[in-house]
Design a protein around this motif. Structure first.
Motif, PDB file in Angstrom:
ATOM      1  N   ALA A  63       0.871  -1.179   0.000  1.00  0.00           N
ATOM      2  CA  ALA A  63       0.000   0.000   0.000  1.00  0.00           C
ATOM      3  C   ALA A  63       0.898   1.217   0.000  1.00  0.00           C
ATOM      4  O   ALA A  63       1.617   1.453   0.978  1.00  0.00           O
ATOM      5  N   GLY A  64       0.906   1.969  -1.079  1.00  0.00           N
ATOM      6  CA  GLY A  64       1.829   3.091  -1.187  1.00  0.00           C
ATOM      7  C   GLY A  64       3.265   2.591  -1.147  1.00  0.00           C
ATOM      8  O   GLY A  64       3.627   1.652  -1.847  1.00  0.00           O
ATOM      9  N   GLU A  65       4.066   3.200  -0.268  1.00  0.00           N
ATOM     10  CA  GLU A  65       5.458   2.792  -0.135  1.00  0.00           C
ATOM     11  C   GLU A  65       5.633   1.596   0.800  1.00  0.00           C
ATOM     12  O   GLU A  65       6.716   1.024   0.899  1.00  0.00           O
ATOM     13  N   ALA A  66       4.571   1.245   1.513  1.00  0.00           N
ATOM     14  CA  ALA A  66       4.656   0.131   2.470  1.00  0.00           C
ATOM     15  C   ALA A  66       4.537  -1.206   1.744  1.00  0.00           C
ATOM     16  O   ALA A  66       3.632  -1.404   0.942  1.00  0.00           O
ATOM     17  N   ARG A  67       5.440  -2.109   2.070  1.00  0.00           N
ATOM     18  CA  ARG A  67       5.424  -3.442   1.466  1.00  0.00           C
ATOM     19  C   ARG A  67       5.875  -4.451   2.512  1.00  0.00           C
ATOM     20  O   ARG A  67       6.830  -4.196   3.250  1.00  0.00           O
ATOM     21  N   ALA A  68       5.196  -5.597   2.586  1.00  0.00           N
ATOM     22  CA  ALA A  68       5.582  -6.617   3.569  1.00  0.00           C
ATOM     23  C   ALA A  68       5.074  -7.973   3.143  1.00  0.00           C
ATOM     24  O   ALA A  68       4.013  -8.090   2.500  1.00  0.00           O
ATOM     25  N   THR A  69       5.823  -9.011   3.477  1.00  0.00           N
ATOM     26  CA  THR A  69       5.349 -10.386   3.356  1.00  0.00           C
ATOM     27  C   THR A  69       4.887 -10.816   4.745  1.00  0.00           C
ATOM     28  O   THR A  69       5.664 -10.787   5.700  1.00  0.00           O
ATOM     29  N   ASP A  74      -0.115 -12.536  11.544  1.00  0.00           N
ATOM     30  CA  ASP A  74       0.090 -11.136  11.179  1.00  0.00           C
ATOM     31  C   ASP A  74      -1.229 -10.551  10.678  1.00  0.00           C
ATOM     32  O   ASP A  74      -2.198 -11.275  10.404  1.00  0.00           O
ATOM     33  N   LEU A  75      -1.262  -9.248  10.514  1.00  0.00           N
ATOM     34  CA  LEU A  75      -2.449  -8.604   9.947  1.00  0.00           C
ATOM     35  C   LEU A  75      -2.048  -7.335   9.227  1.00  0.00           C
ATOM     36  O   LEU A  75      -1.003  -6.741   9.502  1.00  0.00           O
ATOM     37  N   PHE A  76      -2.888  -6.901   8.304  1.00  0.00           N
ATOM     38  CA  PHE A  76      -2.663  -5.640   7.601  1.00  0.00           C
ATOM     39  C   PHE A  76      -3.981  -4.889   7.498  1.00  0.00           C
ATOM     40  O   PHE A  76      -5.055  -5.463   7.661  1.00  0.00           O
ATOM     41  N   CYS A  77      -3.880  -3.592   7.259  1.00  0.00           N
ATOM     42  CA  CYS A  77      -5.069  -2.753   7.195  1.00  0.00           C
ATOM     43  C   CYS A  77      -5.088  -1.963   5.890  1.00  0.00           C
ATOM     44  O   CYS A  77      -4.074  -1.375   5.492  1.00  0.00           O
ATOM     45  N   LEU A  78      -6.224  -1.960   5.257  1.00  0.00           N
ATOM     46  CA  LEU A  78      -6.458  -1.124   4.085  1.00  0.00           C
ATOM     47  C   LEU A  78      -7.030   0.210   4.560  1.00  0.00           C
ATOM     48  O   LEU A  78      -7.933   0.242   5.392  1.00  0.00           O
ATOM     49  N   PHE A  79      -6.502   1.293   4.040  1.00  0.00           N
ATOM     50  CA  PHE A  79      -6.971   2.624   4.401  1.00  0.00           C
ATOM     51  C   PHE A  79      -7.840   3.183   3.273  1.00  0.00           C
ATOM     52  O   PHE A  79      -7.636   2.865   2.100  1.00  0.00           O
ATOM     53  N   PRO A  80      -8.821   4.010   3.604  1.00  0.00           N
ATOM     54  CA  PRO A  80      -9.729   4.527   2.570  1.00  0.00           C
ATOM     55  C   PRO A  80      -9.000   5.372   1.530  1.00  0.00           C
ATOM     56  O   PRO A  80      -8.070   6.118   1.855  1.00  0.00           O
ATOM     57  N   ASP A  81      -9.437   5.202   0.278  1.00  0.00           N
ATOM     58  CA  ASP A  81      -8.951   6.007  -0.844  1.00  0.00           C
ATOM     59  C   ASP A  81      -7.434   5.906  -1.022  1.00  0.00           C
ATOM     60  O   ASP A  81      -6.770   6.866  -1.424  1.00  0.00           O
ATOM     61  N   ARG A  82      -6.899   4.733  -0.733  1.00  0.00           N
ATOM     62  CA  ARG A  82      -5.453   4.507  -0.857  1.00  0.00           C
ATOM     63  C   ARG A  82      -5.239   3.202  -1.615  1.00  0.00           C
ATOM     64  O   ARG A  82      -5.708   2.146  -1.193  1.00  0.00           O
ATOM     65  N   LEU A  83      -4.521   3.275  -2.717  1.00  0.00           N
ATOM     66  CA  LEU A  83      -4.302   2.086  -3.539  1.00  0.00           C
ATOM     67  C   LEU A  83      -3.553   1.003  -2.762  1.00  0.00           C
ATOM     68  O   LEU A  83      -2.627   1.289  -2.002  1.00  0.00           O
ATOM     69  N   HIS A  84      -4.007  -0.226  -2.958  1.00  0.00           N
ATOM     70  CA  HIS A  84      -3.348  -1.357  -2.306  1.00  0.00           C
ATOM     71  C   HIS A  84      -3.435  -2.566  -3.222  1.00  0.00           C
ATOM     72  O   HIS A  84      -4.259  -2.622  -4.151  1.00  0.00           O
ATOM     73  N   ASN A  85      -2.603  -3.540  -2.945  1.00  0.00           N
ATOM     74  CA  ASN A  85      -2.736  -4.853  -3.592  1.00  0.00           C
ATOM     75  C   ASN A  85      -2.114  -5.896  -2.678  1.00  0.00           C
ATOM     76  O   ASN A  85      -1.231  -5.596  -1.871  1.00  0.00           O
ATOM     77  N   TYR A  86      -2.601  -7.121  -2.791  1.00  0.00           N
ATOM     78  CA  TYR A  86      -2.031  -8.223  -2.039  1.00  0.00           C
ATOM     79  C   TYR A  86      -2.253  -9.520  -2.800  1.00  0.00           C
ATOM     80  O   TYR A  86      -3.210  -9.648  -3.571  1.00  0.00           O
ATOM     81  N   GLU A 121       1.366   4.832   6.801  1.00  0.00           N
ATOM     82  CA  GLU A 121       2.757   4.631   6.400  1.00  0.00           C
ATOM     83  C   GLU A 121       3.244   3.220   6.737  1.00  0.00           C
ATOM     84  O   GLU A 121       4.098   2.676   6.054  1.00  0.00           O
ATOM     85  N   GLU A 122       2.717   2.626   7.814  1.00  0.00           N
ATOM     86  CA  GLU A 122       3.081   1.256   8.192  1.00  0.00           C
ATOM     87  C   GLU A 122       1.804   0.508   8.593  1.00  0.00           C
ATOM     88  O   GLU A 122       1.498   0.341   9.769  1.00  0.00           O
ATOM     89  N   PRO A 123       1.053   0.056   7.587  1.00  0.00           N
ATOM     90  CA  PRO A 123      -0.294  -0.474   7.844  1.00  0.00           C
ATOM     91  C   PRO A 123      -0.364  -1.964   8.145  1.00  0.00           C
ATOM     92  O   PRO A 123      -1.256  -2.674   7.660  1.00  0.00           O
ATOM     93  N   TYR A 124       0.538  -2.471   8.960  1.00  0.00           N
ATOM     94  CA  TYR A 124       0.504  -3.892   9.290  1.00  0.00           C
ATOM     95  C   TYR A 124       1.135  -4.114  10.663  1.00  0.00           C
ATOM     96  O   TYR A 124       1.907  -3.292  11.175  1.00  0.00           O
TER      97      TYR A 124
END
Length: 288
Positions: A63-69, A74-86, A121-124
């Motif tokens: 999501a943005g500049e944040a990337r993680a395996t 573990d968990l991650f969060c999607l934020f509104p109006d912010r591009l993401h992929n997984y 910035e760090e959504p996980y």
């Protein structure tokens, strides 16, 4: 669960009521899945927040500049109006990627996420999804499917964040974490009109009384005793100016045992008796 292109999944699309939207947080949708080989979502964006818990397998999230395996627990969060992929990675047929998600919104959503360490910035988070949390998500999915458990749902959302919250006790080096200091100050602000003591505030903070005194003094520039007295004296001034209560009624309203104890505290703080303060403010006779 139903079979889709690259997953088996169950979805619940919830319609929060006007009552639920009076609160600071409400659910929007929930679901869980078992991914197949080639499972991928995005790039896309959504209109709300959505927590995704990894129940099994591995997922690569961006999501943005944040990337993680991320892996189980573990968990991650999607934020509104912010591009993401997984997408599923290191796919294994005997241990496929399994996710459970909960989408939510409300004026407290971003602040609650920040309190548990999740930001845009760090959504996980790693290793925070324990058995109690996953069981709670399962109950929430059931309540949302039933559609008639708004109070339980609202309570469970805050419980979810409580489970994710880090411990804020002082560490072994003796450093002072702000969380318990803020709680103790908030405790005094909320209950200063009751007969609480500094010892009560120290117990609320969960630390030794001497450590509490020193840390509070450093943080707020005054002792906790002075802080509590100041809260009461500021309210006393206000009530004396308004003039609806007698000095005795003000004393009892502020947690003092009697008029004498209040008058003594007021005189030590302001250098004047409360009755004289009132008389000087309004030019009327003193009362008792």
């Amino acid at each position: 669960m139903k079979e889709y292109g690259h997953e088996l999944a169950a979805f619940c699309y919830y319609a929060p009521s006007a009552f639920e939207k009076l609160g600071g947080l409400w659910p929007i949708r929930s679901g869980h899945n078992i991914a197949k080989a080639g499972y991928a979502v995005g790039p896309r964006m959504i209109e709300c927040y959505s927590l995704h818990v990894v129940l099994d397998g591995n997922v690569e999230f961006q999501a943005g500049e944040a990337r993680a395996t991320l892996r189980r627990g573990d968990l991650f969060c999607l934020f509104p109006d912010r591009l993401h992929n997984y997408r599923a990675v290191e796919f294994a047929a005997d241990s496929p990627l399994r996710l459970h998600w909960l989408a939510f919104d409300g004026p407290q959503a971003e602040e609650l996420l920040a309190r548990v360490g999740i930001t845009a910035e760090e959504p996980y988070l790693r290793g925070k999804a324990n058995g109690e949390l996953t069981e709670l998500l399962t109950r929430q999915f059931g309540w949302m499917t039933e559609g008639n458990r708004p109070v339980e749902l609202q309570m469970s959302l805050y419980r979810l964040f409580a489970l994710l919250a880090p411990s804020d006790a002082p560490d072994s080096s003796g450093s002072v974490e702000p969380g318990w200091l803020e709680r103790s100050a908030a405790y005094m602000k909320s209950h200063y009109m009751e007969p609480i003591t500094v010892a009560d505030a120290a117990r609320q903070a969960g630390v030794h009384r001497s450590h509490f005194y020193l840390a509070f003094q450093r943080r707020y520039g005054m002792s906790p005793k002075r802080y509590l007295i100041q809260l009461r004296m500021e309210k006393a001034e206000e009530l004396l100016r308004i003039g609806k209560l007698t000095v005795t009624e003000i004393a009892l309203s502020l947690g003092y045992a009697d008029l004498y104890a209040f008058s003594r505290a007021f005189g030590q703080f302001h250098g004047i008796a409360p009755s004289a303060y009132r008389q000087g403010r309004r030019g009327g006779p003193a009362d008792g």
